[in-house]
Scaffold this active site. Structure first.
Site, short mmCIF file in Angstrom:
data_model
loop_
_atom_site.label_atom_id
_atom_site.label_comp_id
_atom_site.label_asym_id
_atom_site.label_seq_id
_atom_site.Cartn_x
_atom_site.Cartn_y
_atom_site.Cartn_z
N HIS A 8 6.67 24.78 29.14
CA HIS A 8 7.94 24.13 29.52
C HIS A 8 9.07 24.50 28.57
CE1 HIS A 8 7.82 21.29 26.15
NE2 HIS A 8 6.51 21.18 26.38
N GLY A 9 10.30 24.27 29.03
CA GLY A 9 11.49 24.49 28.20
C GLY A 9 11.61 23.44 27.11
N GLU A 81 -0.52 17.82 28.83
CA GLU A 81 -0.65 18.11 27.41
C GLU A 81 -1.71 17.21 26.77
OE1 GLU A 81 -0.82 20.13 25.29
OE2 GLU A 81 1.12 20.45 24.30
#
Length: 204
Positions: A8-9, A81
């Protein structure tokens, strides 16, 4: 099958060095900028399906990468995560004090990392991400497809480690994948290989 795995960013908590884990933090402006740069680099890749972690930062990254393409996005809990339990939200300032000393082990000596209360062990992360990869590469309907996977730093490293020999203390290899880092896998006849790893948009 080709599989593009993307971290992800950037988020505000990344900037603040806070432990995110399962805490559902959205992208910041720079995170969206990085995702748009990566989308531009991948615009010619013919994605047909996307699997994403259910957390906002991964789903938003997937949405930016796919833009206006009509590609289904399927949430998969196996891509979430690792959980840091009671450590989530703490600032990793390198002090090595209290619970954060344990967090230092997560990066510097992952073979001896012990999850805090409510946290997940690295062995659990590795099992579920490997199960995900075995699952999708074994699906006949995906055999000729190009797949996007949106996930997180530790989960991404675990996915890639499932394809090679490594010792527990070498879990991180060259380090934590940067925000919007891309890995490319190829699956053929039950064999999966890493073609690219930890690539930034400029090198794709």
């Amino acid at each position: 099958m080709q599989i593009y795995i993307v971290r992800h960013g950037e988020t505000l908590w990344n900037v603040q060095k806070r432990l995110q884990g399962r805490t559902d933090i959205e992208l910041n402006d720079n995170g969206r900028f990085l995702a748009k740069k990566t989308a531009e680099a991948l615009k010619s890749v013919p994605f047909t399906v996307c699997f994403s972690s259910p957390l906002k930062r991964a789903k938003e990254t997937a949405g930016i990468l796919l833009a206006d393409r009509h590609v289904p996005v399927r949430e998969d809990e196996r891509l979430i995560e690792i959980s840091f339990g009671e450590m989530e939200g703490l600032v990793n300032d390198g002090s090595g004090c209290g619970m954060l000393k344990n967090y230092q082990d997560f990066f510097k000596a992952p073979g001896r990392y012990v999850p805090p209360p409510g946290g997940e062990a690295l062995s659990s992360l590795c099992r579920r991400t490997e199960q995900f990869l075995t699952d999708i590469t074994g699906r006949a309907e995906l055999e000729q497809e190009t797949v996007l996977v949106a996930t997180h730093g530790a989960a991404m490293r675990a996915l890639l480690n499932s394809l090679r020999e490594y010792s527990p203390n070498d879990f991180w290899g060259k380090g934590v994948p940067k925000n919007c880092a891309v890995a490319v896998l190829e699956s053929h006849g039950g064999e999966v290989r890493i073609c690219k790893e930890d690539e930034a948009a400029a090198s794709l």
